[in-house]
Design a protein around this motif. Structure first.
Motif, PDB file in Angstrom:
ATOM      1  N   ALA A   1       0.827  -1.208   0.000  1.00 51.14           N
ATOM      2  CA  ALA A   1       0.000   0.000   0.000  1.00 51.14           C
ATOM      3  C   ALA A   1       0.860   1.257   0.000  1.00 51.14           C
ATOM      4  O   ALA A   1       0.442   2.308  -0.527  1.00 51.14           O
ATOM      5  N   PHE A   2       2.053   1.162   0.575  1.00 54.46           N
ATOM      6  CA  PHE A   2       2.952   2.322   0.549  1.00 54.46           C
ATOM      7  C   PHE A   2       3.745   2.394  -0.756  1.00 54.46           C
ATOM      8  O   PHE A   2       3.964   3.487  -1.304  1.00 54.46           O
ATOM      9  N   PHE A   3       4.158   1.241  -1.294  1.00 53.38           N
ATOM     10  CA  PHE A   3       5.029   1.239  -2.464  1.00 53.38           C
ATOM     11  C   PHE A   3       4.297   1.604  -3.756  1.00 53.38           C
ATOM     12  O   PHE A   3       4.925   2.125  -4.688  1.00 53.38           O
ATOM     13  N   VAL A   4       3.018   1.332  -3.847  1.00 54.33           N
ATOM     14  CA  VAL A   4       2.287   1.696  -5.063  1.00 54.33           C
ATOM     15  C   VAL A   4       2.271   3.221  -5.257  1.00 54.33           C
ATOM     16  O   VAL A   4       2.648   3.730  -6.335  1.00 54.33           O
ATOM     17  N   PRO A   5       1.855   4.009  -4.256  1.00 53.34           N
ATOM     18  CA  PRO A   5       1.975   5.471  -4.419  1.00 53.34           C
ATOM     19  C   PRO A   5       3.427   5.928  -4.565  1.00 53.34           C
ATOM     20  O   PRO A   5       3.700   6.911  -5.279  1.00 53.34           O
ATOM     21  N   LEU A   6       4.355   5.222  -3.916  1.00 58.23           N
ATOM     22  CA  LEU A   6       5.771   5.581  -4.054  1.00 58.23           C
ATOM     23  C   LEU A   6       6.230   5.402  -5.494  1.00 58.23           C
ATOM     24  O   LEU A   6       7.020   6.221  -6.004  1.00 58.23           O
ATOM     25  N   TYR A   7       5.719   4.357  -6.153  1.00 58.65           N
ATOM     26  CA  TYR A   7       6.057   4.144  -7.559  1.00 58.65           C
ATOM     27  C   TYR A   7       5.615   5.347  -8.401  1.00 58.65           C
ATOM     28  O   TYR A   7       6.379   5.869  -9.242  1.00 58.65           O
TER      29      TYR A   7
ATOM     30  N   LEU B   1       9.876  -6.334  -7.362  1.00 53.18           N
ATOM     31  CA  LEU B   1       9.214  -5.952  -6.124  1.00 53.18           C
ATOM     32  C   LEU B   1       8.001  -6.849  -5.855  1.00 53.18           C
ATOM     33  O   LEU B   1       7.804  -7.330  -4.733  1.00 53.18           O
ATOM     34  N   TYR B   2       7.206  -7.069  -6.900  1.00 49.06           N
ATOM     35  CA  TYR B   2       6.029  -7.940  -6.744  1.00 49.06           C
ATOM     36  C   TYR B   2       6.437  -9.364  -6.342  1.00 49.06           C
ATOM     37  O   TYR B   2       5.780 -10.010  -5.515  1.00 49.06           O
ATOM     38  N   ILE B   3       7.518  -9.847  -6.939  1.00 47.98           N
ATOM     39  CA  ILE B   3       7.979 -11.212  -6.632  1.00 47.98           C
ATOM     40  C   ILE B   3       8.441 -11.313  -5.189  1.00 47.98           C
ATOM     41  O   ILE B   3       8.110 -12.278  -4.486  1.00 47.98           O
ATOM     42  N   LEU B   4       9.173 -10.303  -4.740  1.00 52.29           N
ATOM     43  CA  LEU B   4       9.655 -10.325  -3.357  1.00 52.29           C
ATOM     44  C   LEU B   4       8.491 -10.254  -2.359  1.00 52.29           C
ATOM     45  O   LEU B   4       8.498 -10.940  -1.330  1.00 52.29           O
ATOM     46  N   ILE B   5       7.493  -9.427  -2.677  1.00 53.26           N
ATOM     47  CA  ILE B   5       6.332  -9.348  -1.788  1.00 53.26           C
ATOM     48  C   ILE B   5       5.554 -10.660  -1.796  1.00 53.26           C
ATOM     49  O   ILE B   5       5.116 -11.151  -0.747  1.00 53.26           O
TER      50      ILE B   5
END
Length: 334
Positions: A56-62, A87-91
């Motif tokens: 939820a934080f990384f999407v706006p950060l992108y 990033l998606y794979i790590l999550i």
């Protein structure tokens, strides 16, 4: 300040707010899940909570970074498809690893609590570590492939290291899996009296590497689990703690057989009344003429004690009463 940079900061602020909201939602769901009887909702909340808060934080950060690239083009690689996929794979790896760890912890610990041994608790811990390392190793390898990194040497190196560890710890693994066999097959438990090879005693500890037995001489014998898994184990505590006491009685060959049997039966009946706390009524006692030759007649007197620990007490008492009865009746021992 450039409006583009201001928009980027707004995206970051939105990400922080979104992460706080997601965290609050999962905190609420966690409390609801704790009230339900099923464990699946607890596992889902446990495994999805932190990764989705981070997402939820990384999407706006992108979007903030993508917006700021106009001013700082040197950071354009941060918004490339490979970086996003990584990033998606790590999550996703994080979610899977957390879920599997939760499954093993919830159901494995519940299963381990049903036994007194520490082996199954340590097996669960080891399985959790192995599963976590394998999942993360697979996820990181997949990330490397996105950036065209040759993973063949890594896989080969991991294989070589695994073989080296397996060879170096061969005895350790053998004893460990021997302990696992003891837990699953359950030939004995702590407190049972067992005979393993020529070692007779009470089990006091079942560990991941070995089992400890206190002998009748009050010595502690440590037996490797791999030896136990390939040995014949006699358990005196199963299916019941009763023990059969066999007393051979040899008399002269000219003795009256029926008289001898009558005296022995009278001794047994008296023993059952005098030592009822030691001698069991069921199964019943037996007296048989087992062997005979020109020098003797040998009778086998068999009776059962309530517990195997009473065997010597009963044997001593019955032997003493037989000697006294035979002396009174004039029957000679062979």
């Amino acid at each position: 300040m450039d409006s583009t940079i201001i928009d980027s900061f707004l995206y970051i602020a939105a990400g922080i707010v979104a992460a706080v909201i997601v965290y609050g939602v999962f905190l609420f769901l966690k409390k609801r899940a704790e009230k339900s009887e099923t464990k699946l909702d607890d596992l889902l909340v446990h495994s999805l909570g932190n990764p989705l808060v981070l997402l939820a934080f990384f999407v706006p950060l992108y979007f903030a970074i993508k917006n700021a690239i106009v001013v700082y083009p040197q950071f354009a690689w941060l918004t490339s498809s490979n970086a996003i996929y990584a990033l998606y794979i790590l999550i996703a790896t994080w979610i899977i690893a957390t879920f599997v760890d939760g499954v093993l912890e919830t159901y494995g610990d519940a299963l381990a609590e049903t036994t007194e041994s520490e082996v199954d608790d340590q097996i669960v811990d080891i399985l959790k570590r192995i599963a976590k390392y394998l999942i993360w190793f697979t996820g990181i390898l997949y990330v490397f492939t996105l950036f065209n990194v040759n993973i063949t040497p890594l896989i080969a190196g991991a294989g070589v290291i695994g073989i080296a560890i397996a060879l170096a710890a061969q005895d350790l693994f053998s004893n460990f899996f021997g302990g696992a066999v003891i837990i699953t097959d359950r030939p004995f438990k702590v407190g049972d009296r067992v005979l393993i090879n020529d070692i007779l005693g009470d089990v006091v500890h079942i560990g991941p590497r070995s089992t400890r037995v206190v002998t009748l001489d009050a010595d502690i014998v440590t037996i490797p689990n791999n030896k136990i898994s390939t040995s014949v184990v006699r358990n005196y505590s199963l299916p019941s703690p009763q023990a059969r006491v066999l007393i051979p009685v040899s008399v002269s060959p000219d003795s009256d057989i029926e008289k001898v049997k009558s005296i022995l039966m009278q001794v047994i009946d008296d023993a059952k009344s005098q030592k009822c706390e030691f001698i069991a009524e069921v199964p019943g006692s037996t007296i048989y003429l087992a062997r005979m030759d020109k020098n003797s007649l040998t009778f086998d007197v068999a009776l059962f004690t309530h517990e195997y620990t009473y065997a010597n007490i009963v044997r001593d008492y019955v032997n003493t009463r037989i000697i006294e009865a035979f002396r009174n009746e004039g029957i000679r021992f062979a």
